[in-house]
Write an enzyme that holds these catalytic residues in place. Sequence first.
Site, short mmCIF file in Angstrom:
data_model
loop_
_atom_site.label_atom_id
_atom_site.label_comp_id
_atom_site.label_asym_id
_atom_site.label_seq_id
_atom_site.Cartn_x
_atom_site.Cartn_y
_atom_site.Cartn_z
N GLU A 97 1.10 -1.25 -0.12
CA GLU A 97 -0.24 0.20 0.09
C GLU A 97 0.42 1.07 -0.15
OE1 GLU A 97 -2.94 1.45 -0.48
OE2 GLU A 97 -4.19 1.50 0.91
N ASP A 98 0.66 1.99 -0.37
CA ASP A 98 0.92 3.69 -0.47
C ASP A 98 1.48 4.29 0.83
OD1 ASP A 98 -1.62 4.26 -0.49
OD2 ASP A 98 -1.32 5.60 -2.68
N ASP A 101 -3.54 5.85 6.82
CA ASP A 101 -4.74 7.57 7.06
C ASP A 101 -5.08 7.11 8.23
OD1 ASP A 101 -4.70 10.02 7.60
OD2 ASP A 101 -6.00 10.18 4.96
N PHE A 150 -1.57 16.29 3.83
CA PHE A 150 -1.86 15.43 2.34
C PHE A 150 -0.16 15.82 1.70
CE2 PHE A 150 -3.99 14.21 -1.68
CZ PHE A 150 -4.50 13.19 -1.21
N ARG A 163 0.77 11.93 -9.33
CA ARG A 163 1.79 10.29 -9.14
C ARG A 163 2.57 9.96 -10.18
NH1 ARG A 163 -2.95 7.15 -6.98
NH2 ARG A 163 -5.00 8.10 -8.13
P1 IMP Z 1 -7.78 5.47 4.85
O1 IMP Z 1 -8.61 5.05 4.81
O2 IMP Z 1 -7.91 6.22 5.18
O3 IMP Z 1 -6.01 5.26 5.47
O4 IMP Z 1 -7.25 6.16 3.73
C1 IMP Z 1 -6.14 5.53 2.84
C2 IMP Z 1 -6.30 5.58 1.04
O5 IMP Z 1 -6.32 6.58 1.34
C3 IMP Z 1 -5.09 5.34 0.73
O6 IMP Z 1 -4.57 4.33 -0.28
C4 IMP Z 1 -4.49 6.33 -0.29
O7 IMP Z 1 -5.10 6.16 -1.64
C5 IMP Z 1 -5.09 7.77 0.49
N1 IMP Z 1 -4.61 8.40 1.13
C6 IMP Z 1 -4.92 9.17 2.28
N2 IMP Z 1 -3.67 9.79 2.41
C7 IMP Z 1 -3.04 10.66 1.38
C8 IMP Z 1 -2.16 11.49 1.18
O8 IMP Z 1 -1.75 12.13 2.08
N3 IMP Z 1 -2.52 11.95 -0.46
C9 IMP Z 1 -2.97 10.48 -1.27
N4 IMP Z 1 -3.13 9.74 -1.33
C10 IMP Z 1 -4.06 9.36 0.09
MG MG Z 2 -4.38 3.46 -1.85
#
Ligand code: IMP
Ligand code: MG
Length: 175
Positions: A97-98, A101, A150, A163
């Site tokens: 995963e990237d 959050d 972000f 990207r």
């Molecule tokens: P979560 O469910 O809140 O943990 O969200 C995770 C997903 O939100 C990641 O896989 C990203 O695709 C996107 N995301 C969360 N923070 C960022 C950010 O700072 N930049 C770009 N994408 C983000």
């Molecule tokens: Mg993602």
Amino acid sequence: MQSLKLNPVFSPEVLQKRIEELAKVINQDYKNQPITALGVLKGSFVFYSDLIRLLDLDVTCDFCEVKSYAGTQSTGEARLTLDAGTSLKNKNILIIEDIIDTGLTMAFLKNHILSRAPKSVKIVSLLLKPDSLKTENPADYIGFEISNDFVVGYGLDYQGLYRNLPYLAQIQNLN
Ligand code: IMP
Ligand code: MG
């Protein structure tokens, strides 16, 4: 061209060095066991390709897609828009995963993957925003912990753009 001001966070060299460290630990942990590297599209594709090329293991590549974000906010509701194409049964799955959050996307995905009867599931995320987490930290391996700002680049997008930046950056004056 989009002209938002970007503040560099991690250079390509810093990213690469940390990925080499992660790969070393992953290689040691799996000790020659085969893995399925499951990339979470789209954000992980750059990290994914750099990481898997450093894995000295038998690697099967697969991808899934989970959506949860609208703009710069997590909607809190994850949905699977592409499922893994190979059988995960009795496989060692390494989810790549990237960024984590809130953690809600990964919690959802891990549950889904567990329902496909793998032998094991581990999670590697390049980035973690610890102050945003609404779940326990689901990752086994983390590249960097970052603040709640972000970030874009190195696979991560803002409204579909950035990207392709080779470095990670924070967008100045967003919102
Ligand atoms: P979560 O469910 O809140 O943990 O969200 C995770 C997903 O939100 C990641 O896989 C990203 O695709 C996107 N995301 C969360 N923070 C960022 C950010 O700072 N930049 C770009 N994408 C983000
Ligand atoms: Mg993602």
